[in-house]
Write a protein that holds these residues in place. Structure first.
Motif, PDB file in Angstrom:
ATOM      1  N   THR A   6       1.001   3.922  -3.181  1.00  0.00           N
ATOM      2  CA  THR A   6       0.489   5.769  -2.692  1.00  0.00           C
ATOM      3  C   THR A   6       2.063   6.698  -3.287  1.00  0.00           C
ATOM      4  N   GLY A   7       2.948   5.591  -3.007  1.00  0.00           N
ATOM      5  CA  GLY A   7       4.355   6.079  -3.165  1.00  0.00           C
ATOM      6  C   GLY A   7       4.437   6.903  -4.902  1.00  0.00           C
ATOM      7  N   MET A  63       0.664  -1.063  -0.169  1.00  0.00           N
ATOM      8  CA  MET A  63       0.373   0.049  -0.363  1.00  0.00           C
ATOM      9  C   MET A  63       0.953   1.454   0.338  1.00  0.00           C
ATOM     10  N   ALA A  64       1.556   1.350   1.100  1.00  0.00           N
ATOM     11  CA  ALA A  64       3.226   1.951   1.174  1.00  0.00           C
ATOM     12  C   ALA A  64       3.417   2.900  -0.167  1.00  0.00           C
ATOM     13  N   LEU A  65       3.914   1.640  -1.056  1.00  0.00           N
ATOM     14  CA  LEU A  65       5.027   1.915  -2.274  1.00  0.00           C
ATOM     15  C   LEU A  65       3.191   2.384  -3.685  1.00  0.00           C
TER      16      LEU A  65
END
Lengths: 261, 309
Positions: A250-251, A246-248
């Protein structure tokens, strides 16, 4: 309207339900506005309303009025370490600690008037009514025992719990709607942990315990909150991988959306 | 609008957390850092437990550093070979950090260690940065013109170590031992303190290894990205403390703020930027120091014992 209906329901239940306190001329019928408090994503605390009615058991005439009520709500048990700071080498660090074993995470004691006017102190102590008299077992060496009421750790524990609204002592929270009908609202703060909350209602008359009634409600996480909390504990690794993905995502999305070249 | 966080177990105002994400993102974009050293204390301040804050911030930093790393990748400003070598040390360091984090949590001293690490690390790094940038500004004022691009420092003992490797893009020929060491320390600190460590890594790469400035930020972001993404996974698997909902709100705010921060940063002189970052780092370190040294209003605190969550 809902409350009125609930009161009617209690009265009806009181007329139909058999049994009661041994040797007492009265029975206590109580009901809660809900038996399940649901934690969803907009949960910021809740309120459970307790209703009760004093009913005669049909054998002796019912005393009209003069009743007092003390309701004790005990949340799930938890083991907490209370730490005390002291100055060491110039900085304040935790130097001493006591572990409170299986103490209530939540404790509300609600009454119709100040407890010491309902019962003498020794009776309050025996019935464990109020923060002063609740049993808070501590680990003392190999033993587990409660300590004197003015123990600094015990006092600090009660103070911290009260500050966070997890321990409540309110001697005027129970309202007598009529000489035999009463109502109280049990505040549930957002921090209250999930689990079973036992509600014990005691009825007093002339400084003596007439009868008691117990019920319970449950606090559970539902929907998304439940899904996330369960996933985090049961499938920690997968949960972590999904969060990292999820973090990747978003980034990556940000770098695409805000691309300047 | 309040929203209940499923792991942190408390309701927070969505807009407040989102605004924190944007603000920290702005600073992180401006200085080319992750911003964990600001975000972790902010979360603790709004009531999130230090353990959940540290674990959750790791995923927030992973998001912002991935977005930054992609930008540098397009400009070919990443030394992949160097990043890979740093990563070897970084991953071992992260695992060691998560292990120590779990141990300290069991001992009940995690909060103290987090606070002490912040004080020591941030105060010292902050002071060094302020001193260095003030000198640079004074030098510029005196010379009235930019000094010639000077290769920072000469060769040190670090360059005499064995196991030398050539990093083409950075035009470096150094031993891999200090590279692994720097990676290890970054991964370790990141897992324990909830910081990506960009503000330490960038100076370390410049001053210790003499990595050219054009590839240093991109390369450091790759290291931050991988150590923080793996810290997210490891914290989730061992401590179950990563709050995905909190992380999502933070990272969306963070990547938006970072874009504006990067634009603002480009308009400023680099020594001014370094001075501001140094002051910021120093201020956060001193804030933690005050908490340790000033007599607390409440001597007592309690915490839930393991296994009761």
């Amino acid at each position: 309207m809902r409350r009125a209906l609930l009161v009617l329901a209690i009265v009806a239940a009181g007329l139909l339900a058999p049994g009661g306190g041994a040797g007492a001329a009265e029975r206590l019928v109580t009901s809660l506005s809900t038996h399940r408090v649901l934690i969803n994503s907009v949960f910021t605390g809740a309120e459970v309303v307790l209703f009760g009615a004093v009913e005669g058991d049909g054998t002796t005439p019912v005393r009209r009025g003069g009743f007092d009520v003390i309701a004790t709500v005990v949340g799930p048990r938890q083991t907490l370490k209370t730490l005390r700071k002291d100055r060491m080498l110039g900085i304040w660090i935790n130097v001493d600690s006591r572990t409170f074993i299986d103490v209530p995470a939540y404790l509300a004691v609600l009454g119709t008037r100040p407890f010491d006017r309902i019962l003498p102190p020794d009776r309050l102590r025996r019935l464990q009514i109020g923060h002063r008299n609740v049993v808070l077992p501590q680990q003392i060496g190999p033993d587990i025992a409660d300590v004197v009421t003015d123990d600094p750790f015990r006092q600090a524990f009660l103070r911290l719990k009260t500050e966070r609204k997890l321990y409540i002592e309110d001697p005027t929270a129970v309202t007598m709607l009529s000489p035999t009908l009463f109502q109280a609202s049990i505040p549930v703060p957002a921090e209250a942990p999930v689990g079973t909350y036992e509600v014990d209602v005691k009825l007093f008359h002339d400084g003596a315990l007439v009868t008691r009634s117990t019920s319970a409600f449950e606090i559970t996480k539902v929907g998304f909150e439940r899904f996330v909390a369960t996933a985090a504990v049961d499938n920690g690794l997968l949960y972590g991988i999904v969060t990292a993905m999820m973090a990747l995502m978003t980034g990556w999305l940000a770098s695409v959306v805000f691309r300047r070249d | 609008m309040d929203i209940y966080l499923p792991i942190a177990d408390l309701p927070v105002n969505v807009f407040l957390v989102f605004a924190m994400g944007i603000a920290v993102g702005f600073i992180s974009g401006m200085f080319g850092i992750g911003g964990g050293f600001l975000m972790t204390p902010l979360l603790i301040f709004i009531g999130v437990s230090p353990a959940v804050a540290v674990a959750t911030v790791s995923s927030h930093i992973a998001a912002s550093s991935f977005s930054g790393a992609l930008n540098y990748w397009r400009r070919r400003a990443i030394d992949l070979a160097l990043a890979f070598m740093l990563l070897i040390g970084g991953l071992i360091g992260t695992a060691a950090g998560v292990w120590l984090f779990t141990l300290l949590r069991a001992l009940g001293q995690l909060d103290l260690v987090i606070a002490l690490s912040y004080v020591i690390l941030l105060s010292s790094v902050g002071s060094l940065m302020v001193a260095e940038s003030v000198q640079a500004i004074i030098r510029l004022q005196r010379d009235k013109q930019a000094p010639p691009a000077r290769h920072p420092g000469g060769h040190t003992w670090l360059h005499g170590l064995p196991l030398k490797v050539r990093f083409k893009q950075s035009r470096l020929y150094v031993s891999v031992i200090p590279v692994w060491g720097i990676g290890f320390v970054m991964g370790f600190l990141g897992a324990i303190m909830g910081i990506g460590g960009g503000f330490i890594l960038v100076p370390a790469l410049i001053y210790l290894l003499h990595v050219p400035t054009n590839v240093v930020i991109g390369t450091s972001m790759v290291l931050t990205l991988v150590t923080m993404a793996s810290a997210t996974v490891m914290h989730s698997a061992t401590n179950h403390l990563v709050d995905a909902l909190l992380a999502l709100i933070l990272m969306v705010g963070g990547v938006i703020g970072a874009q504006f921060g990067a634009q603002a940063g480009q308009k400023m002189r680099s020594e001014r930027l370094r001075l501001m970052l140094g002051l910021l780092v120093l201020a956060v370190g001193l804030r933690f120091a005050v908490n340790l040294f000033v007599t607390p209003g409440e001597m007592f605190s309690f915490r839930l014992m393991e296994g009761d969550r």
